[in-house]
Scaffold this active site. Sequence first.
Site, PDB file in Angstrom:
ATOM      1  N   ASP A 316      17.656  43.766  39.865  1.00 54.05           N
ATOM      2  CA  ASP A 316      17.456  45.353  39.842  1.00 54.05           C
ATOM      3  C   ASP A 316      16.302  45.923  40.150  1.00 54.05           C
ATOM      4  OD1 ASP A 316      20.151  46.246  39.540  1.00 54.05           O
ATOM      5  OD2 ASP A 316      20.216  46.106  37.420  1.00 54.05           O
ATOM      6  N   GLU A 319      15.037  45.179  43.613  1.00 54.74           N
ATOM      7  CA  GLU A 319      15.727  45.849  44.548  1.00 54.74           C
ATOM      8  C   GLU A 319      15.708  47.394  44.647  1.00 54.74           C
ATOM      9  OE1 GLU A 319      19.643  42.951  45.328  1.00 54.74           O
ATOM     10  OE2 GLU A 319      19.635  43.789  43.528  1.00 54.74           O
ATOM     11  N   TYR A 399      23.861  51.251  34.485  1.00 53.38           N
ATOM     12  CA  TYR A 399      23.044  50.745  33.076  1.00 53.38           C
ATOM     13  C   TYR A 399      21.978  51.608  32.844  1.00 53.38           C
ATOM     14  CZ  TYR A 399      25.990  47.052  31.451  1.00 53.38           C
ATOM     15  OH  TYR A 399      27.179  46.442  31.004  1.00 53.38           O
ATOM     16  N   HIS A 463      29.835  40.048  32.966  1.00 54.77           N
ATOM     17  CA  HIS A 463      28.510  39.952  33.781  1.00 54.77           C
ATOM     18  C   HIS A 463      27.542  39.531  32.966  1.00 54.77           C
ATOM     19  CE1 HIS A 463      29.130  43.996  32.269  1.00 54.77           C
ATOM     20  NE2 HIS A 463      27.558  43.970  32.084  1.00 54.77           N
ATOM     21  N   HIS A 465      23.240  39.802  31.614  1.00 55.13           N
ATOM     22  CA  HIS A 465      21.960  40.654  31.693  1.00 55.13           C
ATOM     23  C   HIS A 465      20.809  39.737  31.337  1.00 55.13           C
ATOM     24  CE1 HIS A 465      24.008  44.699  31.415  1.00 55.13           C
ATOM     25  NE2 HIS A 465      24.760  43.943  30.998  1.00 55.13           N
TER      26      HIS A 465
END
Length: 661
Positions: A316, A319, A399, A463, A465
């Site tokens: 994240d 990117e 998020y 998912h 984190h």
Amino acid sequence: MRSDFVCAWALVVAILACPGRLAAQTAAPQHPLEGLTAGEYWTVHEVLQASGKITPDTIVSSVLLREPSKETVLAWRAGAPFTREADVVLAHKGVVTEVRVNLSEHKMETWKDVKGVQAPIFLSELVEMGELAKSDSRMQAGFAKRGLKDMSTIECIALPFGYFALPEMEGHRILYGGCADIAGAFLSWGREIPGLYFELDAVEKKILKVVDEEVVPVPQSPINFEEAPAKARPGTTPLSIVQPLGPGFEFKNGDVTWQNWHFRVRLDERVGPVVNLVRLDDGGKQRSVMYEGSMSELFVPYMDPALSWATRTFIDAGEFFPGGVLRPMLVGVDCPSNAEYMDGLLPNEQGIPAVQPRLACLFETVNGSPAWRHFEQDQVWGRPMRTLVLRTAAVIGNYDYLLDWRFEQDGSIRVAVGATGIIETKGAKEKTPAADHVMGGASGEAKEEYGHFVGENSVAVNHDHFFSFRLDLDVDGQNNTFMADKLEKRELPASTHRKSIWVVKPTIAHTERDAMIDIHLERPSMWMFVNPNVRGPLGYPTGYEIMPGTTAASLLDPDDGVQRVGGFSTHQLWVTPYQPDELYASGVYPIESKGDDGLATWTKANRPIENTDIVAWYTLGFHHVPRAEDWPVMPVMWHDFIIRPYDFFPQNPVLTLPTTP
């Protein structure tokens, strides 16, 4: 879908009035580690324009402070001159260029094209490529096939791959995306159009592929959390936090002084809050604890094998940071009424800076907990505690992550991440889960293996984190050693009336491989960063311990392309020798990366780390199996770890605190 970038961007267009604002820098910098000022951003813009190498369609992907050498910063004294530089990344027709600008001399130092990498992505590119896909005839046919006629409510967005996944990526900027129908909703979350996806080349602006699968209706479960009424619970009475004499800390030009703590803070476009030169005043002597601490990277891979979800493997920060990862704090919600707010400066696609309001807050808090206590002989002794909190909110896609640096009076720093926001869902034909799967009775694969129903026809996908925190600890100086105090079981003879105890076995890590730590409950250890050259009064080396909280390690195959890029998630702790250019745990350019940069790659050299300048990398992670309570917006879920003194002080440092906080 990540179309909420549009909404997030709109929030920072104007500066809204609020109490306790600490202004963004507009004057010349007063410290080598100060954040870039408005004047310096304009210097970058002017130097680039004067170079003759900039075209109207050149994108300024990032402008970041290039920190002076550590030796220069540590030797610098207030009032002395210093040189400032900025590192700039440009993108033009698929070519990435790195530029270094000498801000002090108003000139370009270097200009270098970088092959085989992809620049980070701006919001405008996501939206533009989404509109390109939306207008494609094959996508139009897919909409018609699903009975979707009103194009004004359809939003499409293209997203990057967080790793090199497809042969057609070689030398190209390939994005993959889908669409949502927001009819009847404020945002696109929860309104994915199932089974219709696209792949495109963002440089050639060409749709390469459209995937049109089985028709599944767009989910219609209630998602408008914005309309939730604000109702007091029964028995609620007013509660206020006031400091009539003002805050107990001082903040000036990035310097923070509170109690016996001294440190600097700046807001970075890529990693958010950066704390520098963290020191403790110990009897009038300022002792160093940490040269620099920041969140280095964030890795979020989704766990659904479907083509449209296997691509959702986000690195994240690396990117999506253009335009900044931080978003404004909401007064009275994110921060208490006694908070002071800090504005920030962030550049747009042309490198032009704009003030962004309330990107961080500082506040003191008292939670009613004791710093220490003891009861004996019908008496209670003790002292209350207070904490200084530096808080920001990183918002990347769906998020929101509250990022806390909490400074304690006992010399500890608690680093905490609070995850909230909106979980990603996919449409399902079924309204609710299969009865035989709910209690584990189903055999073979089932959709519910990959997620959990949170609404009718809405499955929230499982998912992970993973956050990598870069911690350049300098305990009483730069030369430190990492030592794992391993707890080992020892068998005892029968004469002791016990069969076993455990003992502490200090083990020095000589190389990087020695310091790769995985948490095993059956093989516990304490992670000590000590200065072997400085001894306390009892003869122990002074040190700081990283005490992990609840965390996780990746379960992905190490040969999985995305796992190679997010390789830092393999271990909970890494230690490297200090290198000024080793800043980002997944490398400088994670989009379409082959995993040949970053923490897992650097440490293959197995460099020596004993009695030298070292950097700790802590992985804070959690596996997220969604639940009904996470929908339509997720309650804040906190995870943390502590950096605490160990033989740094001769006794309890909060022994003499006052009897009122």
